[in-house]
Write a protein that holds these residues in place. Structure first.
Motif, PDB file in Angstrom:
ATOM      1  N   HIS A 101       0.872  -1.174   0.000  1.00  0.00           N
ATOM      2  CA  HIS A 101       0.000   0.000   0.000  1.00  0.00           C
ATOM      3  C   HIS A 101       0.909   1.225   0.000  1.00  0.00           C
ATOM      4  O   HIS A 101       2.124   1.078  -0.197  1.00  0.00           O
ATOM      5  CB  HIS A 101      -0.958  -0.021   1.193  1.00  0.00           C
ATOM      6  N   LEU A 102       0.354   2.409   0.177  1.00  0.00           N
ATOM      7  CA  LEU A 102       1.123   3.623  -0.091  1.00  0.00           C
ATOM      8  C   LEU A 102       1.502   4.419   1.149  1.00  0.00           C
ATOM      9  O   LEU A 102       1.833   5.606   1.041  1.00  0.00           O
ATOM     10  CB  LEU A 102       0.349   4.507  -1.081  1.00  0.00           C
ATOM     11  N   ASP A 103       1.511   3.813   2.321  1.00  0.00           N
ATOM     12  CA  ASP A 103       2.040   4.517   3.492  1.00  0.00           C
ATOM     13  C   ASP A 103       3.532   4.789   3.300  1.00  0.00           C
ATOM     14  O   ASP A 103       4.258   3.987   2.698  1.00  0.00           O
ATOM     15  CB  ASP A 103       1.830   3.684   4.755  1.00  0.00           C
ATOM     16  N   ALA A 104       3.992   5.897   3.877  1.00  0.00           N
ATOM     17  CA  ALA A 104       5.357   6.364   3.633  1.00  0.00           C
ATOM     18  C   ALA A 104       6.422   5.368   4.067  1.00  0.00           C
ATOM     19  O   ALA A 104       7.498   5.303   3.464  1.00  0.00           O
ATOM     20  CB  ALA A 104       5.577   7.697   4.359  1.00  0.00           C
ATOM     21  N   ASP A 105       6.134   4.577   5.094  1.00  0.00           N
ATOM     22  CA  ASP A 105       7.128   3.633   5.599  1.00  0.00           C
ATOM     23  C   ASP A 105       7.185   2.337   4.806  1.00  0.00           C
ATOM     24  O   ASP A 105       7.891   1.401   5.191  1.00  0.00           O
ATOM     25  CB  ASP A 105       6.886   3.342   7.084  1.00  0.00           C
ATOM     26  N   VAL A 121       7.400  -1.330 -10.639  1.00  0.00           N
ATOM     27  CA  VAL A 121       6.753  -1.197  -9.335  1.00  0.00           C
ATOM     28  C   VAL A 121       5.267  -1.499  -9.498  1.00  0.00           C
ATOM     29  O   VAL A 121       4.612  -0.953 -10.393  1.00  0.00           O
ATOM     30  CB  VAL A 121       6.957   0.218  -8.770  1.00  0.00           C
ATOM     31  N   TYR A 122       4.734  -2.358  -8.625  1.00  0.00           N
ATOM     32  CA  TYR A 122       3.342  -2.804  -8.730  1.00  0.00           C
ATOM     33  C   TYR A 122       2.518  -2.260  -7.566  1.00  0.00           C
ATOM     34  O   TYR A 122       2.848  -2.470  -6.401  1.00  0.00           O
ATOM     35  CB  TYR A 122       3.269  -4.330  -8.743  1.00  0.00           C
ATOM     36  N   VAL A 123       1.426  -1.576  -7.912  1.00  0.00           N
ATOM     37  CA  VAL A 123       0.529  -0.944  -6.944  1.00  0.00           C
ATOM     38  C   VAL A 123      -0.905  -1.236  -7.362  1.00  0.00           C
ATOM     39  O   VAL A 123      -1.214  -1.224  -8.567  1.00  0.00           O
ATOM     40  CB  VAL A 123       0.754   0.586  -6.908  1.00  0.00           C
ATOM     41  N   GLN A 124      -1.772  -1.470  -6.400  1.00  0.00           N
ATOM     42  CA  GLN A 124      -3.176  -1.614  -6.739  1.00  0.00           C
ATOM     43  C   GLN A 124      -3.790  -0.254  -7.062  1.00  0.00           C
ATOM     44  O   GLN A 124      -3.557   0.734  -6.356  1.00  0.00           O
ATOM     45  CB  GLN A 124      -3.944  -2.270  -5.591  1.00  0.00           C
ATOM     46  N   GLU A 125      -4.569  -0.205  -8.128  1.00  0.00           N
ATOM     47  CA  GLU A 125      -5.205   1.042  -8.546  1.00  0.00           C
ATOM     48  C   GLU A 125      -6.094   1.614  -7.448  1.00  0.00           C
ATOM     49  O   GLU A 125      -6.171   2.834  -7.256  1.00  0.00           O
ATOM     50  CB  GLU A 125      -6.017   0.812  -9.821  1.00  0.00           C
ATOM     51  N   ALA A 126      -6.747   0.726  -6.678  1.00  0.00           N
ATOM     52  CA  ALA A 126      -7.611   1.188  -5.588  1.00  0.00           C
ATOM     53  C   ALA A 126      -6.811   1.917  -4.517  1.00  0.00           C
ATOM     54  O   ALA A 126      -7.305   2.870  -3.897  1.00  0.00           O
ATOM     55  CB  ALA A 126      -8.361   0.006  -4.969  1.00  0.00           C
ATOM     56  N   ALA A 127      -5.567   1.488  -4.284  1.00  0.00           N
ATOM     57  CA  ALA A 127      -4.724   2.172  -3.307  1.00  0.00           C
ATOM     58  C   ALA A 127      -4.375   3.576  -3.788  1.00  0.00           C
ATOM     59  O   ALA A 127      -4.362   4.532  -3.000  1.00  0.00           O
ATOM     60  CB  ALA A 127      -3.456   1.362  -3.065  1.00  0.00           C
ATOM     61  N   LEU A 128      -4.088   3.710  -5.076  1.00  0.00           N
ATOM     62  CA  LEU A 128      -3.787   5.029  -5.633  1.00  0.00           C
ATOM     63  C   LEU A 128      -5.008   5.935  -5.563  1.00  0.00           C
ATOM     64  O   LEU A 128      -4.907   7.113  -5.186  1.00  0.00           O
ATOM     65  CB  LEU A 128      -3.312   4.889  -7.077  1.00  0.00           C
ATOM     66  N   MET A 134      -7.123  11.378   0.083  1.00  0.00           N
ATOM     67  CA  MET A 134      -6.681  11.636   1.449  1.00  0.00           C
ATOM     68  C   MET A 134      -6.371  13.120   1.644  1.00  0.00           C
ATOM     69  O   MET A 134      -6.144  13.855   0.677  1.00  0.00           O
ATOM     70  CB  MET A 134      -5.454  10.794   1.765  1.00  0.00           C
ATOM     71  N   PRO A 135      -6.332  13.591   2.893  1.00  0.00           N
ATOM     72  CA  PRO A 135      -5.988  15.004   3.155  1.00  0.00           C
ATOM     73  C   PRO A 135      -4.606  15.362   2.607  1.00  0.00           C
ATOM     74  O   PRO A 135      -3.735  14.496   2.452  1.00  0.00           O
ATOM     75  CB  PRO A 135      -6.014  15.084   4.688  1.00  0.00           C
ATOM     76  N   GLU A 136      -4.398  16.626   2.374  1.00  0.00           N
ATOM     77  CA  GLU A 136      -3.190  17.113   1.706  1.00  0.00           C
ATOM     78  C   GLU A 136      -1.919  16.676   2.416  1.00  0.00           C
ATOM     79  O   GLU A 136      -0.915  16.353   1.776  1.00  0.00           O
ATOM     80  CB  GLU A 136      -3.228  18.644   1.625  1.00  0.00           C
ATOM     81  N   LYS A 137      -1.908  16.634   3.746  1.00  0.00           N
ATOM     82  CA  LYS A 137      -0.693  16.306   4.492  1.00  0.00           C
ATOM     83  C   LYS A 137      -0.621  14.832   4.889  1.00  0.00           C
ATOM     84  O   LYS A 137       0.238  14.448   5.682  1.00  0.00           O
ATOM     85  CB  LYS A 137      -0.593  17.190   5.735  1.00  0.00           C
ATOM     86  N   ASP A 138      -1.461  14.002   4.332  1.00  0.00           N
ATOM     87  CA  ASP A 138      -1.417  12.567   4.627  1.00  0.00           C
ATOM     88  C   ASP A 138      -0.262  11.903   3.879  1.00  0.00           C
ATOM     89  O   ASP A 138       0.038  12.262   2.732  1.00  0.00           O
ATOM     90  CB  ASP A 138      -2.744  11.920   4.218  1.00  0.00           C
ATOM     91  N   GLY A 139       0.396  10.929   4.519  1.00  0.00           N
ATOM     92  CA  GLY A 139       1.533  10.254   3.890  1.00  0.00           C
ATOM     93  C   GLY A 139       1.173   9.534   2.611  1.00  0.00           C
ATOM     94  O   GLY A 139       1.968   9.499   1.664  1.00  0.00           O
ATOM     95  N   ARG A 140      -0.012   8.933   2.551  1.00  0.00           N
ATOM     96  CA  ARG A 140      -0.418   8.234   1.323  1.00  0.00           C
ATOM     97  C   ARG A 140      -0.610   9.224   0.178  1.00  0.00           C
ATOM     98  O   ARG A 140      -0.210   8.943  -0.956  1.00  0.00           O
ATOM     99  CB  ARG A 140      -1.706   7.445   1.566  1.00  0.00           C
ATOM    100  N   HIS A 181      -5.092  -2.723  -0.386  1.00  0.00           N
ATOM    101  CA  HIS A 181      -3.933  -3.288   0.324  1.00  0.00           C
ATOM    102  C   HIS A 181      -3.716  -4.720  -0.155  1.00  0.00           C
ATOM    103  O   HIS A 181      -4.638  -5.527  -0.191  1.00  0.00           O
ATOM    104  CB  HIS A 181      -4.189  -3.265   1.836  1.00  0.00           C
ATOM    105  N   GLN A 182      -2.476  -5.040  -0.524  1.00  0.00           N
ATOM    106  CA  GLN A 182      -2.200  -6.378  -1.033  1.00  0.00           C
ATOM    107  C   GLN A 182      -1.192  -7.114  -0.150  1.00  0.00           C
ATOM    108  O   GLN A 182      -0.168  -6.564   0.235  1.00  0.00           O
ATOM    109  CB  GLN A 182      -1.720  -6.346  -2.487  1.00  0.00           C
ATOM    110  N   ILE A 183      -1.545  -8.352   0.180  1.00  0.00           N
ATOM    111  CA  ILE A 183      -0.613  -9.263   0.823  1.00  0.00           C
ATOM    112  C   ILE A 183       0.067 -10.057  -0.279  1.00  0.00           C
ATOM    113  O   ILE A 183      -0.323  -9.981  -1.459  1.00  0.00           O
ATOM    114  CB  ILE A 183      -1.324 -10.197   1.820  1.00  0.00           C
ATOM    115  N   VAL A 184       1.107 -10.826   0.082  1.00  0.00           N
ATOM    116  CA  VAL A 184       1.841 -11.589  -0.928  1.00  0.00           C
ATOM    117  C   VAL A 184       2.044 -13.014  -0.428  1.00  0.00           C
ATOM    118  O   VAL A 184       2.554 -13.233   0.677  1.00  0.00           O
ATOM    119  CB  VAL A 184       3.218 -10.960  -1.236  1.00  0.00           C
ATOM    120  N   TRP A 185       1.639 -13.976  -1.261  1.00  0.00           N
ATOM    121  CA  TRP A 185       1.948 -15.378  -1.033  1.00  0.00           C
ATOM    122  C   TRP A 185       3.172 -15.735  -1.868  1.00  0.00           C
ATOM    123  O   TRP A 185       3.215 -15.474  -3.071  1.00  0.00           O
ATOM    124  CB  TRP A 185       0.781 -16.283  -1.431  1.00  0.00           C
TER     125      TRP A 185
END
Length: 266
Positions: A101-105, A121-128, A134-140, A181-185
């Motif tokens: 997901h797109l949290d800064a950490d 780099v692979y990201v889910q479109e829903a996460a983007l 999100m609010p302007e100062k949010d890490g995501r 949010h994606q988990i990985v097997w």
């Protein structure tokens, strides 16, 4: 079987890496005005998959993001790229980067600036899409320009469902902490390991009823946590806990209070 921070699953070798630890006020994670401090590690995962090298999540990056200065303290003597080198690789060897997901950490070395010149780099479109709202100062929200640039320049690929990134590396969408949010097997058939991302990032989160103040859909987080950890238990799969500062490679067993962690080798 685990040997230190490296273990084999199916035909792949898995390295649990490190990008330091952060210290923050518990209220930043649980909400409210809690004054106690909480410590979290960051354990990106490197998977040797044939001729490919897959990195799962990417720590804070070279420095603590400006948006978190004053709220988080970052402590480390070595960073992710140092530990990547100790595993025998350089940033240019990485071919795939999966962002849970797109949290800064979780995104730092992958996005600000991109440190892996040959990787997709692979990201889910829903996460983007969630990050855009999100609010302007949010890490995501801060990750959005880099992701959009990556899509335009073709080094970032947006996904819209579960699927194999490579044979033996499968992402599965499990929302709750964030949309998309994606988990990985990792592995094949019954020889599997699980990377939970922030769905169950540390031992305390093996309690399904413990909800983070930053979960965007608490009930989805709870239900998905139960389902995913139940699957890991039934498959006897090692579970990698991204934020766990202690034993970050465990197996899970159901208890009357949720699940407990059994360190590998015990």
């Amino acid at each position: 079987m685990a040997t230190g921070t490296t273990f084999d699953v199916a035909q792949m070798r898995v390295h649990i890496l490190d990008d330091g630890v952060f210290i923050t006020d518990a209220g930043n994670l649980f909400g409210g005005s809690r004054k106690a401090s909480i410590k979290g590690a960051m354990h990106p995962v490197l998977v040797e998959a044939g001729d490919n090298l897959v990195l799962i999540d990417a720590g804070f990056g070279p420095d603590l993001p400006e948006i978190l200065v004053g709220r988080y303290e970052l402590r480390r003597d070595k960073h992710l790229l140092d530990h990547l080198g100790e595993a025998g690789y350089s940033a240019g060897d990485v071919t795939h980067v999966i962002l849970s997901h797109l949290d800064a950490d979780h995104v730092g070395w992958a996005l600000a600036p991109p440190s892996f010149p040959k990787a997709t780099v692979y990201v889910q479109e829903a996460a983007l899409e969630e990050a855009r709202q999100m609010p302007e100062k949010d890490g995501r929200r801060a990750s959005v320009p880099a992701i959009e640039k990556g899509v335009e320049e073709s080094w970032c690929e947006l996904l819209d469902t579960d699927g194999d990134i490579l044979p033996g590396v499968k992402v599965e969408v499990r929302s709750g902490h964030s949309a998309g949010h994606q988990i990985v097997w990792i592995g094949e058939d019954d020889d599997l390991a699980l990377y939970t991302g922030d769905l169950a990032p540390a031992k305390i989160w093996l309690n399904p009823d413990l909800i983070s103040g930053v979960d965007t859909d608490p009930e989805a987080a709870r239900q998905n946590r139960i389902e995913v950890l139940s699957a890991a238990e039934s498959r006897d799969a090692p579970v990698i806990l991204y934020h766990e500062p202690g034993d970050c490679l465990v197996k899970v067993r159901r208890t009357d209070k949720g699940f407990e962690a059994i360190p590998i080798g015990d």
